[in-house]
Structure formats: C-alpha cells, structure tokens
Design an enzyme around this catalytic site. Structure first.
Site, PDB file in Angstrom:
ATOM      1  N   ASN A  28       0.831  -1.200   0.000  1.00  0.00           N
ATOM      2  CA  ASN A  28       0.000   0.000   0.000  1.00  0.00           C
ATOM      3  C   ASN A  28       0.865   1.250   0.000  1.00  0.00           C
ATOM      4  O   ASN A  28       2.042   1.202   0.369  1.00  0.00           O
ATOM      5  CB  ASN A  28      -1.002  -0.010   1.161  1.00  0.00           C
ATOM      6  CG  ASN A  28      -0.459  -0.697   2.393  1.00  0.00           C
ATOM      7  OD1 ASN A  28       0.327  -0.127   3.130  1.00  0.00           O
ATOM      8  ND2 ASN A  28      -0.861  -1.956   2.595  1.00  0.00           N
ATOM      9  N   GLY A  45      -7.766  -4.187  -1.482  1.00  0.00           N
ATOM     10  CA  GLY A  45      -8.293  -5.202  -2.382  1.00  0.00           C
ATOM     11  C   GLY A  45      -8.516  -4.817  -3.822  1.00  0.00           C
ATOM     12  O   GLY A  45      -9.331  -5.438  -4.501  1.00  0.00           O
ATOM     13  N   THR A  75      -6.900   1.083   2.638  1.00  0.00           N
ATOM     14  CA  THR A  75      -6.139  -0.105   2.997  1.00  0.00           C
ATOM     15  C   THR A  75      -6.323  -0.453   4.469  1.00  0.00           C
ATOM     16  O   THR A  75      -6.404   0.429   5.331  1.00  0.00           O
ATOM     17  CB  THR A  75      -4.638   0.096   2.714  1.00  0.00           C
ATOM     18  OG1 THR A  75      -3.905  -1.021   3.249  1.00  0.00           O
ATOM     19  CG2 THR A  75      -4.099   1.364   3.342  1.00  0.00           C
ATOM     20  N   SER A  76      -6.360  -1.731   4.773  1.00  0.00           N
ATOM     21  CA  SER A  76      -6.515  -2.169   6.158  1.00  0.00           C
ATOM     22  C   SER A  76      -5.300  -1.816   7.003  1.00  0.00           C
ATOM     23  O   SER A  76      -5.353  -1.880   8.236  1.00  0.00           O
ATOM     24  CB  SER A  76      -6.755  -3.681   6.207  1.00  0.00           C
ATOM     25  OG  SER A  76      -5.654  -4.377   5.661  1.00  0.00           O
ATOM     26  N   GLU A  77      -4.194  -1.431   6.355  1.00  0.00           N
ATOM     27  CA  GLU A  77      -2.986  -1.053   7.086  1.00  0.00           C
ATOM     28  C   GLU A  77      -2.836   0.462   7.199  1.00  0.00           C
ATOM     29  O   GLU A  77      -1.747   0.986   7.418  1.00  0.00           O
ATOM     30  CB  GLU A  77      -1.769  -1.701   6.429  1.00  0.00           C
ATOM     31  CG  GLU A  77      -1.812  -3.215   6.610  1.00  0.00           C
ATOM     32  CD  GLU A  77      -0.748  -3.964   5.856  1.00  0.00           C
ATOM     33  OE1 GLU A  77      -0.197  -3.420   4.889  1.00  0.00           O
ATOM     34  OE2 GLU A  77      -0.491  -5.109   6.232  1.00  0.00           O
ATOM     35  N   HIS A  98       6.156  -5.868  -0.306  1.00  0.00           N
ATOM     36  CA  HIS A  98       6.437  -7.230   0.130  1.00  0.00           C
ATOM     37  C   HIS A  98       7.534  -7.819  -0.759  1.00  0.00           C
ATOM     38  O   HIS A  98       7.450  -8.979  -1.168  1.00  0.00           O
ATOM     39  CB  HIS A  98       5.177  -8.088   0.045  1.00  0.00           C
ATOM     40  CG  HIS A  98       4.109  -7.698   1.018  1.00  0.00           C
ATOM     41  ND1 HIS A  98       2.901  -8.360   1.081  1.00  0.00           N
ATOM     42  CD2 HIS A  98       4.048  -6.724   1.960  1.00  0.00           C
ATOM     43  CE1 HIS A  98       2.140  -7.811   2.029  1.00  0.00           C
ATOM     44  NE2 HIS A  98       2.816  -6.807   2.570  1.00  0.00           N
ATOM     45  N   HIS A 158       6.486  -9.933   7.598  1.00  0.00           N
ATOM     46  CA  HIS A 158       5.488  -9.188   6.843  1.00  0.00           C
ATOM     47  C   HIS A 158       6.053  -8.544   5.574  1.00  0.00           C
ATOM     48  O   HIS A 158       5.690  -8.921   4.474  1.00  0.00           O
ATOM     49  CB  HIS A 158       4.888  -8.120   7.767  1.00  0.00           C
ATOM     50  CG  HIS A 158       3.719  -7.394   7.196  1.00  0.00           C
ATOM     51  ND1 HIS A 158       2.772  -6.796   7.985  1.00  0.00           N
ATOM     52  CD2 HIS A 158       3.339  -7.142   5.925  1.00  0.00           C
ATOM     53  CE1 HIS A 158       1.853  -6.217   7.227  1.00  0.00           C
ATOM     54  NE2 HIS A 158       2.188  -6.417   5.957  1.00  0.00           N
TER      55      HIS A 158
END
Length: 217
Positions: A28, A45, A75-77, A98, A158
C-alpha cells in the site's frame, strides 16, 4: 479533492507492481498533503492494473474518511501509515511493499546492515519492527521507534516500509532496500553464512562528490 496527489500514488503503486516490489494486491502507498495534513492512500483489495485515481481514498490523521469516490475502503494497514506520519512530521509519503529478498529477512527478524554505499539513501541500516498482526494498532505502533533511526524498516514476518519527503523518494528507498537485501543474501550464501564486512556509519557519512570534477562550463 487532491487529484494530483491521487494520481502520483497510482503511478508509484503501478511502478512498484511492475518492478516486482509487491505483487497481486499486496502492499500500500500514501501521500500526506502538506497544506491540509490529509492523507491520500490506496484502497484495500484493488489490483494495481485496475487502480485509478478515483479509487484513492482521502483520510485525516485520526483515520476519519474525508472522501471516497468509488465503492472501496482505505487499505486495512492505514493505521500504520498514520502512526508513521505522526512519528515523523518531516515525511510526506510512505511505501509499503512485500519484496522477496527484504521480506525473507523480515521473516527471520534479521536487520539488513550497511554493506554498500546505496544504503545512504535510507539512512544506512534497515532495523526490524517487532511483529504485529496486519491491520492492528500493534503493527502501527511497532514502526514508530525504528523510524527514528532509519527511513526503511522491516516489518517482522510481513514486509518493508519506507518513508520519504515525497512518494518518488520513498519508492527509490524501497528499491534500494530490496537491492541491498539481495546483495546481502548472496554475500551470506557465498560466504558460507559468515557476515560480510559492514561499512561504518562514519565512513558512509564521509562520502562527498569529488572535488576533482570540474563543473565549470
């Protein structure tokens, strides 16, 4: 709102995907607007090839949504981005990837030392932020301390977080982290697991452009 910044985020997110820093829907990206302190951030997503600036979300530093044009969520982060901005008022952009070699060291919770001069780009070393489940405040808080000594952080088990004055510099640092991680991995492999020579911080800081190069035209 903030369309220019949204377009910058999309461009860098797609560049990161093409270069292999993050694949599929992972990673993200965000930019903090200097005037409003609003943050434009990638949604959760959405594949990069489908991403448009209309999908980029605008939030404030307290995680309140200010604007979303399409049927997406930030984003969930997001919390990790916001805690990084709060901890480092000097930064205006964040890249979370990543990438494979750097993430391998993140899985081992093994910092990446300064072994080549390119590490100057992000501060010399890549420390490890202690494990936190993705999307949690524990993960968000874990980056605060490491970011005091480096513009690049490994997230245990992560991935990688890099920060910068602008989104291009944050992306460049992410690329250099991955390059250095690959060199470090191959050096360990060739050296039978023995650590390579580490460049002292003082040596790195002594670098300067050569005086012998005459720039007068």
């Amino acid at each position: 709102m903030l369309e220019n910044l949204k377009k910058q985020v999309v461009k860098v997110a797609q560049q990161a995907d093409v270069s292999g820093l993050c694949k599929h829907k992972s990673g993200n990206f965000s930019i903090k607007d200097k005037d409003t302190n609003y943050v434009v951030v990638t949604p959760s997503g959405v594949a990069r090839e489908d991403l448009t600036y209309h999908d980029i979300c605008v939030v404030d530093l307290e995680a309140n949504v200010v604007e979303i044009e399409t049927d997406v969520r930030p984003t969930s982060e997001l919390l990790m981005h916001l805690e990084a901005y709060k901890a480092r008022p000097d930064i205006n952009a964040i890249v979370h990837t990543h990438s494979h070699f750097a993430t391998a060291f993140a899985v081992l919770a093994k910092p990446i030392p300064p072994i080549v001069y390119e590490v100057l780009c992000y501060g010399g070393h890549v420390p490890v932020a202690s494990y936190g489940r993705p999307g949690t405040m524990a993960l968000a808080k874990s980056v605060v301390e490491p970011l005091q000594s480096s513009d690049a952080v490994l997230l245990e088990a992560h991935g990688v977080l890099t920060v910068g004055e602008d989104i291009e510099s944050a992306l460049l640092k992410a690329n250099y982290v991955e390059d250095t991680a690959e060199i470090y991995y191959r050096s360990l492999l060739l050296n039978g697991g023995k650590e390579p020579n580490i460049l002292p911080l003082e040596e790195l800081q002594n670098w300067q452009y050569p005086d012998q190069i005459n720039l007068n035209k």
